[in-house]
Each structure stands twice: as structure tokens, then as C-alpha cells.
Design a protein around this motif. Sequence first.
Motif, short mmCIF file in Angstrom:
data_model
loop_
_atom_site.label_atom_id
_atom_site.label_comp_id
_atom_site.label_asym_id
_atom_site.label_seq_id
_atom_site.Cartn_x
_atom_site.Cartn_y
_atom_site.Cartn_z
N VAL A 113 0.82 -1.22 0.00
CA VAL A 113 0.00 0.00 0.00
C VAL A 113 0.86 1.27 0.00
O VAL A 113 0.37 2.35 -0.33
CB VAL A 113 -0.97 0.07 1.20
N SER A 116 6.21 4.48 -1.31
CA SER A 116 7.66 4.52 -1.12
C SER A 116 8.24 3.10 -1.10
O SER A 116 9.39 2.89 -1.48
CB SER A 116 8.02 5.26 0.17
N ARG A 119 8.16 1.89 -4.79
CA ARG A 119 9.21 2.51 -5.61
C ARG A 119 10.57 1.88 -5.29
O ARG A 119 11.38 1.67 -6.19
CB ARG A 119 9.19 4.03 -5.44
N CYS A 123 12.99 -0.27 -8.05
CA CYS A 123 14.43 -0.05 -8.22
C CYS A 123 15.21 -1.32 -7.98
O CYS A 123 16.11 -1.67 -8.75
CB CYS A 123 14.88 0.96 -7.17
N GLU A 157 0.64 5.58 -8.89
CA GLU A 157 1.45 6.68 -8.38
C GLU A 157 2.60 7.00 -9.34
O GLU A 157 3.35 6.10 -9.73
CB GLU A 157 2.06 6.31 -7.02
N TRP A 158 2.76 8.28 -9.65
CA TRP A 158 3.81 8.66 -10.60
C TRP A 158 5.20 8.22 -10.14
O TRP A 158 6.01 7.79 -10.95
CB TRP A 158 3.78 10.18 -10.85
N VAL A 159 5.43 8.33 -8.82
CA VAL A 159 6.80 8.07 -8.35
C VAL A 159 7.15 6.59 -8.51
O VAL A 159 8.32 6.24 -8.74
CB VAL A 159 6.98 8.55 -6.89
N TYR A 162 7.94 6.17 -12.16
CA TYR A 162 9.28 6.72 -12.36
C TYR A 162 10.33 5.66 -11.98
O TYR A 162 11.27 5.39 -12.73
CB TYR A 162 9.46 7.98 -11.50
N ALA A 163 10.13 5.05 -10.81
CA ALA A 163 11.07 4.02 -10.35
C ALA A 163 11.06 2.81 -11.27
O ALA A 163 12.09 2.16 -11.48
CB ALA A 163 10.73 3.60 -8.92
N VAL A 166 13.33 3.57 -14.07
CA VAL A 166 14.72 3.42 -13.62
C VAL A 166 15.08 1.93 -13.52
O VAL A 166 16.16 1.51 -13.93
CB VAL A 166 14.93 4.13 -12.26
N THR A 200 2.31 12.03 -16.40
CA THR A 200 3.28 12.81 -15.63
C THR A 200 4.53 13.13 -16.46
O THR A 200 5.27 12.22 -16.85
CB THR A 200 3.69 12.03 -14.36
N VAL A 202 7.53 14.24 -15.83
CA VAL A 202 8.87 13.79 -15.41
C VAL A 202 9.04 12.29 -15.62
O VAL A 202 10.15 11.81 -15.88
CB VAL A 202 9.14 14.20 -13.94
N VAL A 203 7.95 11.54 -15.58
CA VAL A 203 8.03 10.10 -15.86
C VAL A 203 8.34 9.88 -17.35
O VAL A 203 9.19 9.07 -17.70
CB VAL A 203 6.72 9.37 -15.46
N ARG A 206 11.97 10.64 -17.94
CA ARG A 206 12.88 9.62 -17.42
C ARG A 206 12.83 8.37 -18.31
O ARG A 206 13.85 7.73 -18.56
CB ARG A 206 12.51 9.25 -15.98
N SER B 259 10.49 10.97 -0.12
CA SER B 259 9.24 11.14 -0.89
C SER B 259 9.00 12.62 -1.20
O SER B 259 8.60 12.97 -2.31
CB SER B 259 8.06 10.61 -0.11
N ARG B 266 10.70 16.82 -8.84
CA ARG B 266 9.78 16.74 -9.99
C ARG B 266 9.36 18.15 -10.39
O ARG B 266 9.30 18.48 -11.57
CB ARG B 266 8.55 15.90 -9.61
N VAL B 269 11.80 20.00 -12.55
CA VAL B 269 11.76 19.61 -13.96
C VAL B 269 10.52 20.19 -14.65
O VAL B 269 10.61 20.73 -15.75
CB VAL B 269 11.74 18.07 -14.09
N GLU B 270 9.36 20.06 -13.97
CA GLU B 270 8.11 20.37 -14.66
C GLU B 270 7.71 21.84 -14.58
O GLU B 270 6.98 22.32 -15.42
CB GLU B 270 6.98 19.49 -14.09
N LEU B 285 17.22 14.54 -12.89
CA LEU B 285 16.80 13.14 -12.94
C LEU B 285 17.79 12.25 -12.19
O LEU B 285 17.40 11.33 -11.47
CB LEU B 285 16.67 12.67 -14.40
N LEU B 292 15.46 7.23 -4.83
CA LEU B 292 14.44 6.18 -4.88
C LEU B 292 14.73 5.11 -3.83
O LEU B 292 13.85 4.42 -3.39
CB LEU B 292 14.38 5.54 -6.27
#
Lengths: 219, 292
Positions: A113, A116, A119, A123, A157-159, A162-163, A166, A200, A202-203, A206, B259, B266, B269-270, B285, B292
Amino acid sequence: MSTIAARIEAVQQAASAQALFVATRALAEADHGESIDPAAIRCLVEVLGFNNPGAAVAAVDGLIRLGSSAVDPLLTSLDPRNYGARAWAVRALAGIGDVRGLELLEEALATDVGPSVRRAAACGLGQLQLASLEAAERHQVRERALSALVAGCTDGEWVVRYAVAVGLEALGRRMEPLPQQRQRTLTALEALSRLELEPTPVVRLRARLAQQRLQEQKP
Amino acid sequence: MSLPSPVPAPLAGPGPGAPGSGGTGHPGDPIDEVEALARLRQSDDPSLQYYAAWWLGRHRSRHPEAVPLLLCALRQRRPRDPGAGVEENAVARNAARALGKLGDPAAVDDLLASLDDEDDGLREAAARALGELRALRAVPVLQRRLASGPSGAGAVRSDSPRLHEPCEAMLEALGEIGVAEAPVLAVIEPFTAHERPLIRSAACRALLQLSGEPCWATELLQLLEHPQLQVRRAALMDLGAVGWRPALEPICRTLAENSLKLIALRGLVENGEHHEFQTEHTAVLQAMDALL
């Protein structure tokens, strides 16, 4: 310089959050010389369950330094009811990169859930160390990590997405995947880089960077 | 800057999708758009409306009934009655927040009226929503409500630790809306000397967004080293909202959760395009990868 045993005791005796953080950091940074003291690993794993974020970060760093000898204690002493401890353990296993953590990382990315935690798992799936494995097992681990990351592309979730980008890049760069796996990696990154599929910015950025780097690499 | 909050605060229970929240009927259960609209349409149980309003905003509903129903909910407000459980005013506040997220200019008139409501919580939600909608017409109203400065609008109320006006939200809204005229800047500037660091942070953020003057970044960068975590977090969010590229290194060094640093980066960047400082995206980036 104090011995490992003294540093363990300092963690156990810590009377305040700050004291626990300082003592844990000291234990995490301890030089174990030739042989690692299992009591130090147990102690660091225990700190993950104390609901003290500062100390937990220090303990995770320490466990990552100790590497594969920390994997079994992390996997066996996990209390499934202590969500916080589990989350930190996922981070430690992601950082260590030992394939014995694969199942927990897959599960964390798919179902945890906490963004963090997902993500960190994404990675970690890109950083599994495969050099010592037999070819057949190496192939299987790569396949599972790739499938988990491809599924993670649709995380809410965007983060986490993103991960995932990566993780996919790391998987593609460090694991010399087969042409078919390489194609799946690039396809997943393509989806994360397209305006109509990924909201998103930034995603997308990346994912494009990951695509570029993988394409520059000789197949 | 208020921190991102995935679950509506007064009813914080399991969020949508949380495991183990099966069954039906509880306001915290996972629901779909049809159910959210139905819950907002009824008016017997405000707690169901409260969650439904939040849901529609969180999921950026594009349903044609979403905005009209939210406007109805916004008009539901009435004098406060602390004994009434989830009050209609709480529904109105969530409706205002959702209207900001849905991005429909049809909501502007009602939100503007809410800026003069006696419930400061509703004024706060309306100010943020108008900021998100980039509503130019909100600027004169916000100017008027902030004109008395830190010793008026920014003074602590006698009956609570809150300020007379929700200054943080109103200052941020002025920055978001982006009218960089001298009278607007003049209303914001005195708040950079407010006794509360969160208000200083909001004022500097707005001025930096509007003017691009590096002097306003200085205070924000200092607040990244403030002894209180809450202040460091706010400064992170504010530098991210501005997209202040020179903050890259200081953000990475800040003692706060990864977080929040990731959200701030972010933002670099945006939100950074309009500034003269153009660090390569790749540097940002790379910093994000390391967190992360």
C-alpha cells in the motif's frame, strides 16, 4: 573505537529516539573485519520494527553494507503484522540486490500500500545481482523481474512509475537480456514515454532517457 | 505549503484500494464513479457526500454531472454546528477542493463567492481551488482580503491559533494565478516578514513565481535548514512549485523524507521552464534516481 558488542548494547540501551538513531548509525558503520557478527545483523533488523524513521534509515544503510549475509535474517525475521518493518526490509533487500529477495520485491511492487515501498521494490528489481547464477536460473530471474516491472508500469502513483523506468533501464543495461527481453523492456519504456499514455511529464522524460541509453548500448 | 494528503483528513480511514477494506456501505470503501455521483446526489448522509466529493477530485472525474453536483454541494454550506458530525461545511470544503482539481472554469463564480464565506476553512479550500484554476478574477478579491497585512489578515485569532485569513493558501493562489503586477506584489511582500515561517515561505514562493527575483529564493533556501521538519517540508514543496533550479543541491541536502524531496525535484523539472537558470534535466533526474 568501541567493539561491535558495545555498539549493539548501545542500540539496546538507547533511551530516546535521538540516542537510538546515533547508536544505530554507529553500529551500521562499524567495521566488521573478517567475519560479520550475526548479533549485529539481528540488532539492525530489529531496529526496522521500532517505528523510528531516522534509525531505520541508518539500519537499512548498515544492512545494505553487510550485503548477502543480511538476506536470511531479513527474510526470516519479518513480522507480517508490522507494516513499517516490512517496508524497511523491502528497501534493504532492494539495496542488497540478492536474488533471494526476488519474491518479496515482486510482491511489494504488486501489492504494497505504500508508494515509497513500491518505488524501492521497482528499483531493486532492476539491480538484482546475477553474475554468480547458472544460466538457466539467471534467465528465469530476469524474466520474473521484467514481468514484475512491466506490470508496475500501470501503478497509480507517478513516483512508482518513475522508479519502474529506472528499474527497467538498470535491468536492460546490467543484465545483457536476450533480444526478446530487450524488446519487451523497450516497449514498456515506450509506453511510459508517450503523452497519451503517461500523464506525468517527469516520468515521460525519465522513460525517454532510459530508452535512449538502452538504444545507444550495443544489443 | 500544505502537504499532499491521499485521504480526506477528518474521515481518514483506509483509502480507496487499501487491502482488507472489502464490503460495502462504509465511506472509506473503494467505490466507482457511478457510486460517487450517487453518494454526492443524496443529502441524508453528509459523510457519504464528503467522501464522494473527495473521490471525484482525486480521480479527476470527467463525468458531465460531476461539476454540477459539486457546485450543489458547495452551496450546501451553513452556519457551523460543531455537534453535527461531518457537517455540510466539510462537504462544501471538499467540493471546493475537488472543483479545483477538475479544472472547469464554470466553478469560478461559486468559488469566488466562497472566498467571502465566514468559514475560514472554506475560504482556504476556495483560494487553493481558484489558484489551481488560474482564475484571474480571484486576484482582486484575494488582494482585498490580504490588504491589511501581517498585523490584520495575518494576525492570530483570539479564539484559536489560526490566523484571521488563511494567508498561506491565499498567498499561494496569487502566485499560481500569475498576475505579476506591482499592486499584487505590494500586497504579498509584507508577509515575507511574518512571524510564522510557513507564511514567509508561502509569500516568498508567490513572489518568486511572479517576479523571478532571486532575492526571494534566499529565504526559501534558508528555510530548508529550519529546525522544524514541518517548515523544511513546506520549503521543499514551495521551491518545487516554483521550479527553482538553483535549489537542486540544497533540496538534496535537506533533512526530510525522500518522498517529499522527489516531489520537489519533480517540480524543478516540470515547473522550471520560465526561469533563466536552465540546469540540464539530466542532473535533476540523476538526483531523483539517487533518492528512490
